[in-house]
Motif scaffolding. Structure first.
Motif, PDB file in Angstrom:
ATOM      1  N   ALA A  40       0.838  -1.204   0.000  1.00 17.37           N
ATOM      2  CA  ALA A  40       0.000   0.000   0.000  1.00 17.37           C
ATOM      3  C   ALA A  40       0.865   1.242   0.000  1.00 17.37           C
ATOM      4  N   ALA A  41       1.966   1.192   0.771  1.00 19.78           N
ATOM      5  CA  ALA A  41       2.862   2.340   0.863  1.00 19.78           C
ATOM      6  C   ALA A  41       3.510   2.607  -0.496  1.00 19.78           C
ATOM      7  N   ARG A  42       3.868   1.518  -1.194  1.00 24.62           N
ATOM      8  CA  ARG A  42       4.473   1.687  -2.524  1.00 24.62           C
ATOM      9  C   ARG A  42       3.501   2.374  -3.458  1.00 24.62           C
ATOM     10  N   ALA A  43       2.284   1.854  -3.456  1.00 27.33           N
ATOM     11  CA  ALA A  43       1.283   2.395  -4.373  1.00 27.33           C
ATOM     12  C   ALA A  43       0.984   3.856  -4.074  1.00 27.33           C
ATOM     13  N   SER A  44       1.256   4.268  -2.838  1.00 25.78           N
ATOM     14  CA  SER A  44       0.915   5.636  -2.456  1.00 25.78           C
ATOM     15  C   SER A  44       2.130   6.536  -2.369  1.00 25.78           C
ATOM     16  N   HIS A  45       3.246   6.122  -2.912  1.00 32.93           N
ATOM     17  CA  HIS A  45       4.487   6.910  -2.870  1.00 32.93           C
ATOM     18  C   HIS A  45       4.952   7.172  -1.440  1.00 32.93           C
ATOM     19  N   VAL A  46       4.549   6.328  -0.517  1.00 36.52           N
ATOM     20  CA  VAL A  46       4.964   6.527   0.869  1.00 36.52           C
ATOM     21  C   VAL A  46       6.282   5.812   1.091  1.00 36.52           C
ATOM     22  N   ARG A  70       3.345  18.200   5.334  1.00 35.09           N
ATOM     23  CA  ARG A  70       1.917  18.039   5.077  1.00 35.09           C
ATOM     24  C   ARG A  70       1.648  17.111   3.910  1.00 35.09           C
ATOM     25  N   GLY A  71       2.456  17.269   2.894  1.00 36.61           N
ATOM     26  CA  GLY A  71       2.282  16.414   1.727  1.00 36.61           C
ATOM     27  C   GLY A  71       2.508  14.952   2.074  1.00 36.61           C
ATOM     28  N   GLN A  72       3.542  14.721   2.860  1.00 35.29           N
ATOM     29  CA  GLN A  72       3.845  13.340   3.243  1.00 35.29           C
ATOM     30  C   GLN A  72       2.746  12.757   4.116  1.00 35.29           C
ATOM     31  N   ARG A  73       2.212  13.603   4.974  1.00 32.82           N
ATOM     32  CA  ARG A  73       1.118  13.120   5.813  1.00 32.82           C
ATOM     33  C   ARG A  73      -0.077  12.718   4.965  1.00 32.82           C
ATOM     34  N   GLN A  74      -0.329  13.512   3.950  1.00 37.86           N
ATOM     35  CA  GLN A  74      -1.464  13.153   3.107  1.00 37.86           C
ATOM     36  C   GLN A  74      -1.185  11.851   2.356  1.00 37.86           C
ATOM     37  N   LEU A  75       0.074  11.658   1.955  1.00 35.04           N
ATOM     38  CA  LEU A  75       0.416  10.395   1.293  1.00 35.04           C
ATOM     39  C   LEU A  75       0.170   9.218   2.242  1.00 35.04           C
ATOM     40  N   VAL A  76       0.540   9.400   3.515  1.00 33.67           N
ATOM     41  CA  VAL A  76       0.298   8.322   4.481  1.00 33.67           C
ATOM     42  C   VAL A  76      -1.200   8.050   4.594  1.00 33.67           C
ATOM     43  N   SER A  77      -1.992   9.119   4.584  1.00 35.12           N
ATOM     44  CA  SER A  77      -3.428   8.880   4.724  1.00 35.12           C
ATOM     45  C   SER A  77      -3.992   8.244   3.460  1.00 35.12           C
ATOM     46  N   ILE A  78      -3.323   8.468   2.332  1.00 33.89           N
ATOM     47  CA  ILE A  78      -3.743   7.761   1.114  1.00 33.89           C
ATOM     48  C   ILE A  78      -3.419   6.278   1.240  1.00 33.89           C
ATOM     49  N   ALA A  79      -2.241   5.995   1.777  1.00 34.71           N
ATOM     50  CA  ALA A  79      -1.869   4.587   1.987  1.00 34.71           C
ATOM     51  C   ALA A  79      -2.861   3.909   2.912  1.00 34.71           C
ATOM     52  N   ARG A  80      -3.304   4.661   3.900  1.00 42.82           N
ATOM     53  CA  ARG A  80      -4.265   4.131   4.855  1.00 42.82           C
ATOM     54  C   ARG A  80      -5.573   3.774   4.143  1.00 42.82           C
ATOM     55  N   ALA A  81      -6.002   4.638   3.238  1.00 42.96           N
ATOM     56  CA  ALA A  81      -7.229   4.348   2.499  1.00 42.96           C
ATOM     57  C   ALA A  81      -6.987   3.217   1.503  1.00 42.96           C
ATOM     58  N   ILE A 127       0.927  12.918  -4.967  1.00 44.23           N
ATOM     59  CA  ILE A 127      -0.379  12.768  -4.331  1.00 44.23           C
ATOM     60  C   ILE A 127      -1.438  12.494  -5.385  1.00 44.23           C
ATOM     61  N   ARG A 128      -1.313  13.226  -6.486  1.00 45.67           N
ATOM     62  CA  ARG A 128      -2.298  13.065  -7.533  1.00 45.67           C
ATOM     63  C   ARG A 128      -2.268  11.664  -8.136  1.00 45.67           C
ATOM     64  N   HIS A 129      -1.060  11.204  -8.376  1.00 38.53           N
ATOM     65  CA  HIS A 129      -0.937   9.835  -8.894  1.00 38.53           C
ATOM     66  C   HIS A 129      -1.538   8.841  -7.928  1.00 38.53           C
ATOM     67  N   ALA A 130      -1.187   9.019  -6.659  1.00 40.74           N
ATOM     68  CA  ALA A 130      -1.670   8.078  -5.653  1.00 40.74           C
ATOM     69  C   ALA A 130      -3.186   8.099  -5.600  1.00 40.74           C
ATOM     70  N   MET A 131      -3.749   9.310  -5.729  1.00 37.46           N
ATOM     71  CA  MET A 131      -5.204   9.402  -5.669  1.00 37.46           C
ATOM     72  C   MET A 131      -5.852   8.791  -6.908  1.00 37.46           C
ATOM     73  N   GLU A 132      -5.191   9.003  -8.031  1.00 37.99           N
ATOM     74  CA  GLU A 132      -5.744   8.417  -9.254  1.00 37.99           C
ATOM     75  C   GLU A 132      -5.790   6.909  -9.139  1.00 37.99           C
ATOM     76  N   GLN A 133      -4.715   6.370  -8.578  1.00 40.84           N
ATOM     77  CA  GLN A 133      -4.642   4.933  -8.361  1.00 40.84           C
ATOM     78  C   GLN A 133      -5.792   4.465  -7.465  1.00 40.84           C
ATOM     79  N   LEU A 134      -6.025   5.274  -6.458  1.00 40.62           N
ATOM     80  CA  LEU A 134      -7.063   4.945  -5.498  1.00 40.62           C
ATOM     81  C   LEU A 134      -8.440   4.967  -6.154  1.00 40.62           C
ATOM     82  N   ARG A 135      -8.602   5.900  -7.095  1.00 43.58           N
ATOM     83  CA  ARG A 135      -9.899   6.053  -7.731  1.00 43.58           C
ATOM     84  C   ARG A 135     -10.175   4.986  -8.767  1.00 43.58           C
ATOM     85  N   GLN A 136      -9.093   4.368  -9.217  1.00 39.97           N
ATOM     86  CA  GLN A 136      -9.182   3.391 -10.296  1.00 39.97           C
ATOM     87  C   GLN A 136     -10.323   2.403 -10.095  1.00 39.97           C
ATOM     88  N   GLY A 137     -11.318   2.470 -10.937  1.00 34.94           N
ATOM     89  CA  GLY A 137     -12.398   1.495 -10.895  1.00 34.94           C
ATOM     90  C   GLY A 137     -13.374   1.695  -9.752  1.00 34.94           C
TER      91      GLY A 137
END
Lengths: 652, 590
Positions: free
Chosen positions: A511-517, A541-552, A577-587
């Motif tokens: 999850a961390a990899r996928a989220s650039h964490v 702040r940016g890194q924190r948001q990446l961690v929260s993306i990994a969490r999701a 962050i954008r890439h990570a979010m796009e990944q998250l949105r996938q499908g």
């Protein structure tokens, strides 16, 4: 009943001490001791035993003294009798100490249990309070009730339960003994009570004004210091140290003056009460002596009486001090009870009344406002069958179709935020929510995840009315990433694992990899074990948001709720962050609070918020063609890059 | 810590403290004399059957009680004055100290923590001082006076008092010693409870979103249990201590009657001494309890004293030069006579590095560049690359750990701080406004600015429109921190504030970030002529903001990896290209 807004009117009590004792609050506080009633019975029994022994002992000691006096006057000391009496006194004192210890220990455990329970119930209450309690402006109040007030109650109760029962009993026992020994002397002792009371009240009334002034100047100084310390660079940059020092000096002197007065006036009470006690002592010594010469009293009697009068006057002054404590304890208790009594989120099992009352409303406007996402609206879905309560939603199998049907909602009565909103989002589509800062962009999310309940209409996930799904079940279908990336005190690993308890190391790293964490965590000396401090300040702040993306990411939910980064994030981190979010949105069906042009333009549906209301919705093309707010917003906000540094108010 | 701080503060009030000590001694002695006179009433009045003597002695007692109350009130008054003045002084010292701090020191403590130290912590010290004056000073007086008077009544019986005191002291020392660490630990546990609750309140929606309420309840319960355990332990200790003390005191009065009875019987002691002794022991007990109460509150105050001392003992890293600029000590001396206004604002960094003390990696590493007067120099780079730090070195909010910085040819360290800072107008990253009117905020840098001048600056900063729209215009009150204005409005007000201060150098720290594109462009066009002759340093995120800059520094990990104009960098610097490209991805400008 189910209206979250009902609590918004809840009073926010000031820090002032109430004028009168609030008996119902007191009764309720005592009611908390009910489960501990046997323990409390023990406390009272032990106190009674202690008081009896403690009061009887001086009398017997006085008798022993009389034996000595008799020996002195009569020629020979009756050693046998003296020894007997003194042994009796010693035994009484042993007993008194023992009971006092029992009383103290029982009280301590009772108070601690009560405090433990109170803290626990306040904390559990937090989880069932409607989200309106956690809006920014109310957080401080809730927090202070949950910490300061509970703490105040626990400390005050400890002192009160220990002393109040004891004082009252001691007072009455000493009084009884005095009356028995000499009604005249007892009368003198009792006279001291109103005198002490009058002194206390008079001084308190006088010092109250000064205390108020002290508090207000403390507040003023506090605000000023906060301003100077927070803005110290500005003060220095503009060479204003002298001016700010001068205005600080002025306020500091004012505070010093007012607190000196308050302190002095309240400090005068103690010496005055001592004076009253001393006068009482003198009166007893003189009148007692005269009575002895008149043969009405013995010397041992005087000695005992002096001890009783001390046992009597001590609780009197203590009770005076305890009254302030009682008041502040009750003020806190009231605030805590208010929190505990605040209406809760309605239970999941209840059939929501809104589903019923929403049906007939505002039908007329429906047709015009009904809006379907064009691409897949031709699917011709049948209207969903009326939901049966307890409809289960399998979070793993949620397809992600979301339908808003005539949804109306307002945070406070009379100012509708959402009015008869209808739209459908098909699985995999993206909804972008746009608007100025503070336009209420989280509203749709709040409704969708049932942080707030609808006023009317309904929201369907797949074809189930979310009002019929237990909240926790519903929320298990969502993965969320908020801009204010809330991370808790703990390691990075624990924070990611939060999304899926018991996740393996491999899952977490994936999850961390996928989220650039992963890449920045590896460069930290402690890696995934790096502890995040109070607000996770060891990461940007940016890194924190990446961690929260990994969490999701690790939570693996089917509908995504995302808040795009806007502030204090440099552009390269933002791309991540954008890439990570796009990944998250996938499908997945996604609701995005959008700050990026690309996200907005490609969204299947755009909701435009303004001043807390959804003012327009549609696709990018539709909205641009409409030449409304969206067009302005688009030109102002997205033509350049919006970047609002959150000026964090340094509170506390 | 605590004692050192207290004695230093009290040394300024020696006379008053001495007076308090004397007054407390008189007060305590008077209190102790009452039982002595009572003994005389018994011996001379009752036994002698002399009613007149009883009344006479009674009158004496009343007189002594009057003296006691007067001295006690006076001591209380002086105590309050000294304690509160100590508080005021301490707050003043803290304030002065913080004013001398550099940004580094302020952020090391944190502004909110500094406020707490200057208010709550000082209040704790103040309260302790009151207790010391009212209780602690009286205690030894009662202690010693009690012993003296006991000896005076009967030397032999006095050994009871002499034995009782150490026994009580031992009991209390043993228990209080165990209590103090428990209290301290308890405070930490209480903080932990507060932290968990805070997280739960702020993160309520996240917790609900992930359905982790059970986990949170468990987490809280652990903290709650720990706290309860700790509190119970200390409460039980206190519950055990009180009966022990009472027992010792009470038993000693039994001994007094037993041994006293025998001595009276033998004709070696007067009858009244018996009653007096019991009263003395009670007085001594009260004195010990008072002292103990003070000692129990001391640990908390000690923790506060430590926190205060930590601030006061911090040597500000940055101070005015020992010798003023222009003297031989100034490496770049010579231009000393130049007034602030006609000085050149040219800025030069020579091999400048900055590292936080104890940090492994420097924040800035070997930065060199020259910003000529009349040009704009821009600094760009990722968050954490050291841009703001670099800017903060110039007004000496921070001091470079290596290398040299000069402005107008003078080393910044050779100038008095106010002269140095007078040379520049700064727009900080955090748009900080003060709780005052808009006009007063603008006049921060130019106290004499006229209203037309204010409007002119607002006009240039693109702020005139929204200020004009305010009902009160320039007189609109600004709430603390400027929270009644939006981020963009605040930023523009800060820019106007800086424009009003005519200075040879202007520093903009990411100051256009909250502005939308159009405003940004208009603003830069409007201020350009105003700043034409000045040296301008801009920290920026947006490439678009700095395309026209005469010199662009690309900062990466604290090093300048490239410098040049936009055009040059687009060709030569991969880092710059990357930044520009990432923004293009994000902008997707049509």
């Amino acid at each position: 009943m189910s209206r979250a807004r009902a609590h918004r009117a809840g009073t926010v009590a000031g820090p002032g001490v109430p004028e009168r004792i609030k008996w119902h609050t007191a009764a309720r506080l005592l009611g908390l001791l009910l489960p501990l009633k046997w323990r409390m019975a023990g406390v009272i029994a032990a106190t009674c035993a202690f008081v009896t022994l403690n009061v009887a002992a001086p009398k017997v000691l006085g008798d022993a003294t009389d034996v000595v006096v008799d020996g002195f006057l009569g020629g020979s000391l009756d050693e046998q009798q003296l020894a007997e009496r003194l042994l009796a006194v010693s035994a009484m004192y042993v007993g008194a100490s023992l009971f006092s210890w029992i009383q103290g220990s029982l009280t301590a455990t009772a108070v601690q249990r009560l405090s433990y329970g109170l803290r626990g119930s306040v904390e559990q209450k937090l989880h069932v309070l409607p989200s309106s309690h956690f809006e920014e402006q109310r957080r401080g109040d809730v927090l202070s009730r949950a910490t300061n007030d509970v703490d105040n109650i626990s400390q005050a109760l400890n002192q009160l339960l220990n002393q109040l029962i004891m004082s009252v009993l001691m007072l009455s026992a000493a009084l009884a003994m005095m009356l028995w020994l000499s009604p005249l002397l007892a009368l003198i002792a009792v006279l001291s009570v109103p005198v002490s009371t009058v002194i206390t009240v008079l001084v308190a009334r006088h010092s109250q004004a000064h205390f108020k002034e002290q508090w207000s100047s403390t507040g003023a100084l506090h605000a000023q210091l906060e301003e100077f310390f927070t803005g110290h660079e500005v003060v220095k940059a503009f060479g204003r140290q002298e001016e700010s020092a001068a205005s600080f000096r002025e306020r500091n002197e004012k505070l010093t003056r007012s607190s000196t007065r308050a302190q002095y006036l309240s400090g005068i009470v103690q010496p005055l009460l001592v004076f009253v006690a001393n006068l009482n002592y003198i009166a007893i010594a003189v009148v007692g002596a005269l009575q002895v010469t008149a043969g009405l009293l013995t010397i041992g009697g005087i000695q005992a009486f002096v001890q009783f009068s001390r046992l009597f006057s001590q609780p009197v002054s203590q009770i005076g001090g305890m009254l302030t404590l009682v008041q502040s304890c009750l003020a806190s208790a009231e605030r805590v009870f208010e929190l505990l009594d605040a209406p809760e989120i309605p239970a999941d099992s209840a059939v929501p009344a809104v589903a019923a009352n929403g049906a007939g409303k505002l039908r007329g406007a429906t047709a015009a406002r009904k809006f379907h996402v064009p691409r897949k609206s031709s699917n011709g879905r049948k209207p969903p069958a009326p939901p049966t309560p307890g409809d289960l939603l399998d979070p793993g199998a949620v397809a992600g179709r979301v339908t808003f049907e005539h949804v109306s909602f307002s945070y406070s009565p009379g100012t509708p935020v959402v009015k008869d909103l209808s739209f459908t989002v098909d699985p995999g589509q993206t909804v972008a929510i746009v608007g100025h800062t503070g336009a209420g962009k989280t509203t749709v999310v709040n409704l969708l995840m049932r942080f707030y309940e609808l006023d009317s209409g309904r929201i369907l996930v797949d074809s189930t009315d979310i009002a019929t799904i237990p909240r926790d079940e519903l929320r298990r279908a969502f993965g969320i990433v908020l801009q204010d990336a809330w991370l808790f005190t703990g390691s990075i690993r624990e924070n990611i694992e939060y999304g899926r308890p018991g996740a393996t190391d491999a899952d977490i790293v994936a999850a961390a990899r996928a989220s650039h964490v992963d890449q920045f965590v590896r460069s930290l000396p402690a890696g995934y074990a790096t502890m995040l401090g109070n607000d996770g300040d060891s990461l940007s702040r940016g890194q924190r948001q990446l961690v929260s993306i990994a969490r999701a990411q690790i939570a693996g939910r089917n509908i995504m709720v995302l808040d795009e980064a806007t502030s204090s994030v440099d552009s390269r981190t933002e791309v991540q962050i954008r890439h990570a979010m796009e990944q998250l949105r996938q499908g997945h069906t996604s609701f995005v609070i959008a700050h990026r042009l690309s996200t907005v333009r490609d969204a299947d549906l755009i909701l435009v918020m303004d001043h807390g209301r959804i003012v327009e919705h549609g696709t990018h093309q539709q909205l641009v063609a409409r030449r409304g707010l969206y067009k302005d917003l688009y030109e102002a906000q997205f033509a350049g890059r919006e970047q609002v540094p959150a000026v964090r108010k340094a509170e506390q | 810590m605590l004692i050192g701080l207290m004695s230093r503060l009290l040394s300024a009030h020696k006379g008053t403290v001495l007076a308090i000590v004397v007054l407390q001694l008189v007060q305590a002695t008077a209190n102790l004399l009452l039982p002595t006179l009572n003994a005389a009433i018994i011996d001379d009045g009752i036994i002698g059957g002399d009613t007149g003597e009883i009344l006479h002695l009674g009158a004496w007692m009343a007189g002594i009680a009057a003296v006691q109350v007067i001295t006690a009130v006076a001591a209380g008054y002086l105590g309050a004055v000294v304690a509160m003045e100590i508080g005021g002084q301490l707050r003043g010292e803290l304030f002065a100290k913080v004013q001398s701090f550099s940004s580094q020191e302020v952020s090391a403590f944190g502004a909110p923590s500094l406020v707490t130290r200057a208010t709550n912590d000082v209040a704790q010290i103040q309260n302790l001082a009151v207790l010391v004056f009212i209780m602690l000073i009286a205690a030894p007086a009662i202690f010693i006076g009690g012993i003296v008077l006991a000896v005076h009544q009967d030397v032999v019986l006095s050994w009871i008092v002499v034995v009782v005191i150490p026994v009580l002291t031992v009991i209390m020392t043993v228990i209080v010693r165990r209590l103090i660490p428990l209290y301290r630990q308890g405070q930490g546990l209480l903080d932990r409870i507060g932290r968990v609750l805070r997280e739960q309140i702020i993160g309520a929606n996240v917790i609900r979103g992930f359905v982790r309420q059970d986990h949170e309840v468990r987490r809280f319960d652990e903290a709650n249990k720990d706290l309860t355990r700790n509190n119970l332990q200390s409460a039980l200790l206190v519950a055990a201590m009180m009966p022990m003390i009472m027992f010792v005191v009470n038993i000693s009065s039994v001994f007094v009657v037993w041994f006293g009875g025998h001595r009276i019987d033998a004709g070696e002691m007067r009858l009244g001494a018996l009653t007096a002794f019991i009263a003395y022991i009670l007085q001594i007990l009260i004195a010990i309890m008072m002292a103990m109460y003070v000692f129990m509150t001391a640990p908390r105050a000690a923790a506060c004293a430590e926190r205060i001392r930590a601030v006061l003992d911090t040597e500000p890293a940055i101070a005015d030069p020992a010798v003023p600029a222009g003297s031989a000590a100034a490496p770049a001396g010579g231009a000393a006579d130049a007034g602030a206004t006609d000085r050149s604002g040219a800025v030069e960094f020579r091999n400048v590095s900055f590292a936080y003390p104890g940090a492994e990696a420097p924040v800035l590493d070997g930065v060199s560049f020259t910003a000529r007067a009349g040009t704009t120099t821009a600094i760009i780079g990722a968050t954490g690359s050291g841009k703001t730090t670099l800017l903060n070195l110039l007004p000496r909010f921070l001091d470079a750990t290596a290398g040299e910085i000069s402005i107008g040819g003078d080393n910044v360290r050779a100038m008095p701080l106010d002269v140095l800072r007078g040379l520049m107008a700064i727009v900080p990253q955090q748009s900080y406004l003060f709780a005052d009117t808009v006009a007063e905020n603008l006049r921060l840098g130019a106290p004499a600015a006229s209203e037309p001048e204010l409007w002119q600056a607002l006009e240039a900063a693109q702020a005139a429109e929204f200020v004009r729209a305010l009902p009160l215009g320039l007189e609109t009150p600004v709430s603390q921190g400027g929270t009644n204005f939006s981020g963009g409005e605040r930023q523009r007000l800060c820019i106007a504030r800086a424009l009003l201060k005519r200075a040879p150098a202007y520093l903009f720290d990411d100051s256009f970030s909250a502005l939308d594109y159009g405003t940004d462009v208009r603003l830069r066009a409007a201020i350009e002529p105003l700043l034409r002759s000045a040296t301008v340093l801009i920290v920026a995120e947006r490439v678009s903001t700095i395309v026209d800059a005469g010199l662009i520094l690309v900062l990466e990990g604290g090093r300048v990896v490239a410098q040049g104009t936009h055009r040059e960098l687009m060709e030569s610097s991969p880092s710059y290209q990357e930044i520009a490209a990432s923004q293009l991805v994000l902008e997707e400008a049509p």
